[in-house]
Each structure stands twice: as C-alpha cells, then as structure tokens.
Design a protein around this motif. Structure first.
Motif, short mmCIF file in Angstrom:
data_model
loop_
_atom_site.label_atom_id
_atom_site.label_comp_id
_atom_site.label_asym_id
_atom_site.label_seq_id
_atom_site.Cartn_x
_atom_site.Cartn_y
_atom_site.Cartn_z
N GLY A 138 8.87 0.40 2.37
CA GLY A 138 8.66 0.24 3.74
C GLY A 138 7.71 1.23 4.45
O GLY A 138 7.30 2.39 3.79
N PHE A 139 7.25 0.72 5.53
CA PHE A 139 6.43 1.70 6.34
C PHE A 139 6.51 1.62 7.72
O PHE A 139 6.61 0.10 8.26
CB PHE A 139 4.98 1.57 5.88
CG PHE A 139 3.83 2.29 6.75
CD1 PHE A 139 3.51 3.79 6.51
CD2 PHE A 139 3.46 1.73 7.75
CE1 PHE A 139 2.90 4.58 7.34
CE2 PHE A 139 2.43 2.51 8.64
CZ PHE A 139 2.18 3.78 8.31
N PRO A 140 6.74 2.30 8.67
CA PRO A 140 6.72 3.78 8.56
C PRO A 140 8.25 3.98 7.96
O PRO A 140 8.32 5.34 7.75
CB PRO A 140 6.54 4.32 9.92
CG PRO A 140 6.82 3.15 10.96
CD PRO A 140 6.78 1.72 9.94
N VAL A 184 0.84 -1.14 0.17
CA VAL A 184 0.01 0.17 -0.18
C VAL A 184 0.65 1.35 0.10
O VAL A 184 0.61 2.22 -0.69
CB VAL A 184 -1.05 0.18 1.28
CG1 VAL A 184 -1.69 1.35 1.45
CG2 VAL A 184 -2.04 -1.15 1.10
N THR A 185 2.03 1.30 0.57
CA THR A 185 2.70 2.45 0.73
C THR A 185 4.12 2.38 -0.25
O THR A 185 4.82 3.15 -0.04
CB THR A 185 3.42 2.51 2.24
OG1 THR A 185 3.91 1.48 2.71
CG2 THR A 185 2.25 2.58 3.29
N LEU A 186 4.03 1.41 -1.14
CA LEU A 186 5.16 1.36 -2.24
C LEU A 186 4.99 2.57 -3.13
O LEU A 186 3.98 3.09 -3.43
CB LEU A 186 4.78 0.07 -2.83
CG LEU A 186 5.59 0.03 -4.29
CD1 LEU A 186 7.18 -0.22 -3.88
CD2 LEU A 186 5.03 -1.16 -5.21
N PHE A 238 13.49 -2.25 12.67
CA PHE A 238 12.46 -0.91 13.18
C PHE A 238 11.08 -1.42 12.60
O PHE A 238 10.06 -1.58 13.35
CB PHE A 238 12.81 0.52 13.14
CG PHE A 238 13.77 0.64 14.24
CD1 PHE A 238 13.82 0.18 15.50
CD2 PHE A 238 14.71 1.66 13.51
CE1 PHE A 238 14.75 0.80 16.46
CE2 PHE A 238 15.87 2.06 14.73
CZ PHE A 238 15.88 1.51 15.91
N ASP A 239 11.02 -1.47 11.33
CA ASP A 239 9.62 -1.63 10.76
C ASP A 239 9.07 -3.07 11.40
O ASP A 239 7.57 -3.23 11.62
CB ASP A 239 9.69 -1.91 9.21
CG ASP A 239 9.71 -0.42 8.63
OD1 ASP A 239 9.53 0.35 8.99
OD2 ASP A 239 9.87 -0.59 7.35
N LEU A 240 9.97 -3.98 11.19
CA LEU A 240 9.41 -5.45 11.57
C LEU A 240 9.02 -5.41 13.29
O LEU A 240 7.95 -6.04 13.65
CB LEU A 240 10.56 -6.63 11.42
CG LEU A 240 10.96 -6.81 10.05
CD1 LEU A 240 12.13 -7.76 9.85
CD2 LEU A 240 9.85 -7.20 9.19
N LEU A 241 9.72 -4.57 14.05
CA LEU A 241 9.32 -4.47 15.44
C LEU A 241 7.95 -3.80 15.55
O LEU A 241 7.15 -4.45 16.45
CB LEU A 241 10.48 -3.66 16.07
CG LEU A 241 10.38 -3.67 17.82
CD1 LEU A 241 10.34 -4.89 18.25
CD2 LEU A 241 11.47 -2.84 18.12
N ILE A 242 7.65 -2.60 15.07
CA ILE A 242 6.52 -2.07 15.13
C ILE A 242 5.43 -2.75 14.58
O ILE A 242 4.38 -2.99 15.19
CB ILE A 242 6.67 -0.69 14.24
CG1 ILE A 242 7.50 0.26 14.81
CG2 ILE A 242 5.48 0.01 13.96
CD1 ILE A 242 8.08 1.48 14.04
#
Length: 90
Positions: free
Chosen positions: A38-40, A23-25, A68-72
């Motif tokens: 990547g998001f965020p 969606v954010t691509l 960080f993305d995977l953690l969120i």
C-alpha cells in the motif's frame, strides 16, 4: 466528460495503483517479518513471523486505508489526464 477521457483516466488509475503497490512493497515474510502493501497507507499486512499465540488469520486488510489509497490515486490519475488534455490543446 468524453469517453476517451474516462477510459484513459481509468487506465492511468490502474497503472498507478499497480506500479505504486509493487514499488513500495515491503516483502519481509521470508525472513520472519511481515509483508506490507500500500502507498501512501499500508492497507494489507501479511504476518509472516513466528507469533505466540498463533493468530486466527495471518493477513490483515484495512478497508478504510484501501479506500483512501484508491481515492488519492484516483485524484492523481484525473489530474494527470487533465494535464495530458491541456497539453494536447496547445
């Protein structure tokens, strides 16, 4: 933790990661731009434009941003799973 809890949380994690990434691509390489994924945090960049001097590699992966993305997304998937479990009990 129950086995069903972790399986469903992993499924939610994978689904969230794929959906949010798609969606954010930002596809811009076809028109002399860059692809951003990547998001965020944008952890993958493909350099699609004309660049002088030519870079050694056209893609950049930022592993700290990916982590960080995977953690969120992992925290969000566990929260969603806990919400589902809570709703089932009531």
């Amino acid at each position: 933790m129950k086995r069903g809890f972790t399986r469903r949380a992993i499924a939610i994690f994978i689904l969230l990661f794929i959906v949010l990434s798609l969606v954010t691509l930002v596809p811009g390489s076809k028109s002399d731009g860059n692809d951003l994924i990547g998001f965020p945090f944008r952890f993958y960049i493909y350099l699609g434009g004309k660049i002088r001097p030519e870079p050694l590699s056209r893609f950049i992966i930022s592993y700290p941003k990916l982590i960080f993305d995977l953690l969120i997304i992992g925290i969000a998937s566990v929260c969603i799973e806990m919400f589902i479990q809570k709703r089932k009990r009531t």
